[in-house]
Design an enzyme around this catalytic site. Structure first.
Site, PDB file in Angstrom:
ATOM      1  N   TYR A 157       0.676  -1.368   0.164  1.00  0.00           N
ATOM      2  CA  TYR A 157       0.287  -0.968  -0.033  1.00  0.00           C
ATOM      3  C   TYR A 157       0.925   1.551  -0.329  1.00  0.00           C
ATOM      4  O   TYR A 157       1.966   1.654   0.786  1.00  0.00           O
ATOM      5  CB  TYR A 157      -1.074  -0.020   1.015  1.00  0.00           C
ATOM      6  CG  TYR A 157      -2.560  -0.405   1.163  1.00  0.00           C
ATOM      7  CD1 TYR A 157      -2.633  -1.172  -0.014  1.00  0.00           C
ATOM      8  CD2 TYR A 157      -2.697  -1.577   2.213  1.00  0.00           C
ATOM      9  CE1 TYR A 157      -3.734  -1.776  -0.372  1.00  0.00           C
ATOM     10  CE2 TYR A 157      -3.851  -2.055   2.278  1.00  0.00           C
ATOM     11  CZ  TYR A 157      -4.500  -2.329   1.334  1.00  0.00           C
ATOM     12  OH  TYR A 157      -5.797  -3.038   1.102  1.00  0.00           O
ATOM     13  N   GLU A 158       0.556   1.989  -0.455  1.00  0.00           N
ATOM     14  CA  GLU A 158       1.326   3.537  -0.945  1.00  0.00           C
ATOM     15  C   GLU A 158       2.502   3.794  -1.217  1.00  0.00           C
ATOM     16  O   GLU A 158       3.494   4.473  -0.913  1.00  0.00           O
ATOM     17  CB  GLU A 158       1.244   4.322   0.735  1.00  0.00           C
ATOM     18  CG  GLU A 158      -0.767   4.444   1.055  1.00  0.00           C
ATOM     19  CD  GLU A 158      -1.632   5.261   0.522  1.00  0.00           C
ATOM     20  OE1 GLU A 158      -0.961   6.117  -0.734  1.00  0.00           O
ATOM     21  OE2 GLU A 158      -2.570   5.634   0.170  1.00  0.00           O
ATOM     22  N   GLY A 159       3.076   2.134  -2.252  1.00  0.00           N
ATOM     23  CA  GLY A 159       4.065   2.474  -2.624  1.00  0.00           C
ATOM     24  C   GLY A 159       5.185   1.098  -1.911  1.00  0.00           C
ATOM     25  O   GLY A 159       5.049   1.163  -0.630  1.00  0.00           O
TER      26      GLY A 159
END
Length: 597
Positions: A438-440
């Site tokens: 998630y989120e990179g």
């Protein structure tokens, strides 16, 4: 202590470690949030977690979300949990008073989020998404969009999402192909696909409000041409709402988080999807990244919540499960001891406690920096901003990566029982794993830390962090000389590694410089958590010496013991990382990909 989190530890962090109410009392925006208010808010969150979230954690996994004929069905308990969080004011907690919010400090709001994520991340994550989407609308959208969408989002009737990823464009957002065509009334015709959209559709919401990135026809290529739009599942039509041609192609069969939907969405298949521009054209990525710190802190909180719940389940089991005898006691007629009596089990429990509580400390301090960066002034504001920017890659990745290892140790404590669904550990293990994505991914954040953050403002953020660390090391040298020495050596070596990599950049270019950025991130993260543990140990020891702490003596002694564990067992891992980071060999960079066969 609950079966999923220690509220005592949260209160220790807020009041004794961070002294958050006192520090925020100097910020006008948070007038009224005194120590008593902090406790009332934490206890309110605890009540919601106990009654509406934790009891439903397992059933949402067993009776997972499904998609039938384009309609996504989730377990009915989702509606109850979201309603409880909305009615408790948690979706609108940080919003302005004028919009029905409480203007709650981020550090206090995130303490509540920690409870919710530990109690049931499969419900809490939906609310977290709506908060993120509503904040984008609040900060950048027109008054018309705010008035139309924020009240039902804050009330829990509308779900919010962030629709970024496309089949051909994951982290490389410059490659998105979703399009927006300007219509005569100022709205836009939207067309494209978005994948892995968390909360992208579900029957527990009356409507879903997508914050979607697309490229206006004729816009520049790359990131410069990306705009941000509000694209609802149902759009307004007179006094009611009609379909907006947003179709759910399906939901993904995820390894974990089976109650938390990830959808594949189709926009404009019938050429009837309408979007509404947020802010100025071609500024979409700027707006989205303006909220990224919030989203990445949220991912760290989600991971820490799962790790905390797994730890407390393992601790409870270890205190109750009799198994074996001490090595010095071989008499089978003697009773077995509980497994917490075995040194190796205590090692595994201390590993979990050190990761969970260290991550909580880092996350809540980052949340406090966020408050100060937004509302303080002068040097306080500037330093808070720099520290938050520098450490955001670690704030997101350390709880995600080490939290996964922590849950693995929880499973090991339970042995075979941990691998079976009679206990929740196997679900926590499946659920936490996605947080490192998630989120990179972790690799993306390693490159962000080394490629951008340590270099920002000519290293000003790095110097600020180093100055704080050295000050705390000096303050702890008499109380904990061994740990102060070890952290000092680790911090100095981190400085040497950073200088070495700087010379690599100058001599060999960015590819060589960033080749082992993930290892640099790992080293940096261990040093940062050790810094937090030294300070927590110092705080706990001061309470023991003064005899006036808010918690029992065993609570503070546990903090000191966990600090000692982290330095002996976890910080010591940096030696291998340092050897690799200082090496002149570039094996992965020079290897022909054809040889990986």
């Amino acid at each position: 202590m609950h079966d999923y989190i220690s509220v005592d530890h949260l209160k220790f962090l807020l009041h004794e470690y961070l002294r958050a109410p006192q520090r925020l009392s100097e910020v006008d925006a948070y007038e009224g949030f005194d120590a008593e208010a902090f406790d009332m808010v934490v206890e309110a969150a605890e009540q919601i977690g106990d009654a509406h979230l934790f009891p439903h954690y397992t059933i949402m996994d067993r009776e997972k979300a499904t998609c039938e004929n384009g309609v996504v069905w989730t377990h009915p308990v989702l509606k109850d949990g979201l309603t409880a969080m909305a009615e408790g004011g948690w979706i609108s907690a940080t919003a302005p008073l004028a919009l029905g919010g409480q203007e709650m400090p981020t550090v206090l709001n995130n303490a509540g989020s920690m409870i919710f994520m530990a109690a049931n991340g499969n419900i809490a994550a939906y609310a977290h998404l709506t908060v993120g989407a509503s904040n984008l609308i609040l900060h950048y959208a027109s008054d018309e969009l705010k008035n139309r969408y924020l009240p039902p989002m804050y009330g829990g009737q509308f779900q919010g999402t962030m629709a970024l990823t496309e089949p051909q464009a994951g982290s490389s957002l410059s490659d998105i192909t979703a399009t927006a065509k300007l219509l005569g009334d100022g709205s836009y015709a939207i067309r494209g696909q978005k994948i892995y959209i968390s909360g992208g559709d579900h029957a527990a919401a009356d409507n879903v409000v997508h914050l979607l990135l697309a490229r206006i026809e004729g816009a520049a290529p790359g990131t410069r041409g990306i705009s941000l739009f509000v694209v609802p599942k149902l759009r307004p039509d007179g006094e009611g709402w009609i379909s907006n041609d947003v179709l759910t192609a399906g939901i993904y069969g995820k390894m974990g988080q089976k109650g938390y939907v990830a959808a594949h969405l189709m926009f404009g298949e019938n050429e009837d999807t309408i979007g509404y521009l947020v802010g100025e054209p071609h500024q979409g990525l700027k707006y989205m990244f303006g909220m990224m710190n919030e989203a990445r802190i949220g991912t760290g909180i989600m991971a820490t919540g799962s790790a905390a719940a797994a730890y407390y389940a393992a601790l409870k089991y270890a205190k109750e499960r009799p198994q074996g005898r001490h090595p010095s006691q071989k008499d089978p007629s003697q009773p077995q001891v509980t497994i917490i009596e075995h040194a190796d089990v205590r090692r595994m429990l201390l590993m979990q406690k050190s990761i969970v509580e260290g991550s909580m400390a880092m996350l809540l301090e980052a949340s406090l920096w966020s408050d100060l960066a937004q509302h303080a002034t002068g040097d306080v504001q500037r330093e808070a901003y720099l520290l938050l920017e520098l450490l955001t890659p670690i704030i997101k990745t350390f709880p995600s990566e080490y939290g996964t290892q922590s849950v693995m140790q929880a499973m090991q404590v339970l042995g075979g029982a941990g691998y079976c669904n009679d206990f929740p550990i196997e679900q926590y293990y499946r659920d936490i794993r996605v947080n490192a994505i998630y989120e990179g991914t972790t690799g993306i954040h390693g490159m962000d830390l080394l490629g951008r953050k340590v270099l920002m403002e000519d290293g000003a953020a790095l110097r600020s962090l180093a100055g704080r660390m050295m000050s705390d090391i000096e303050a702890s040298a008499k109380t904990f000389p061994i740990e102060a020495r070890d952290l000092g050596a680790a911090a100095h070596q981190l400085e040497s590694i950073t200088r070495h990599l700087g010379s690599v950049y100058q001599q060999q270019g960015p590819e060589s410089y960033l080749a082992d950025a993930t290892l640099y991130l790992d080293y940096f993260g261990l040093v940062v958590i050790a810094w937090h543990w030294l300070r927590m140990g110092q705080t706990a020891q001061a309470k023991l010496d003064d005899g006036d702490g808010a918690f029992a003596e065993s609570f503070y002694r546990g903090k000191v013991a966990t600090m000692q564990y982290f330095f002996e067992y976890e910080l010591s891992k940096i030696s291998g990382l340092a050897t690799r980071l200082l090496s002149k060999r570039a094996i992965t960079l020079e290897l022909d990909p054809a040889f990986i066969n």
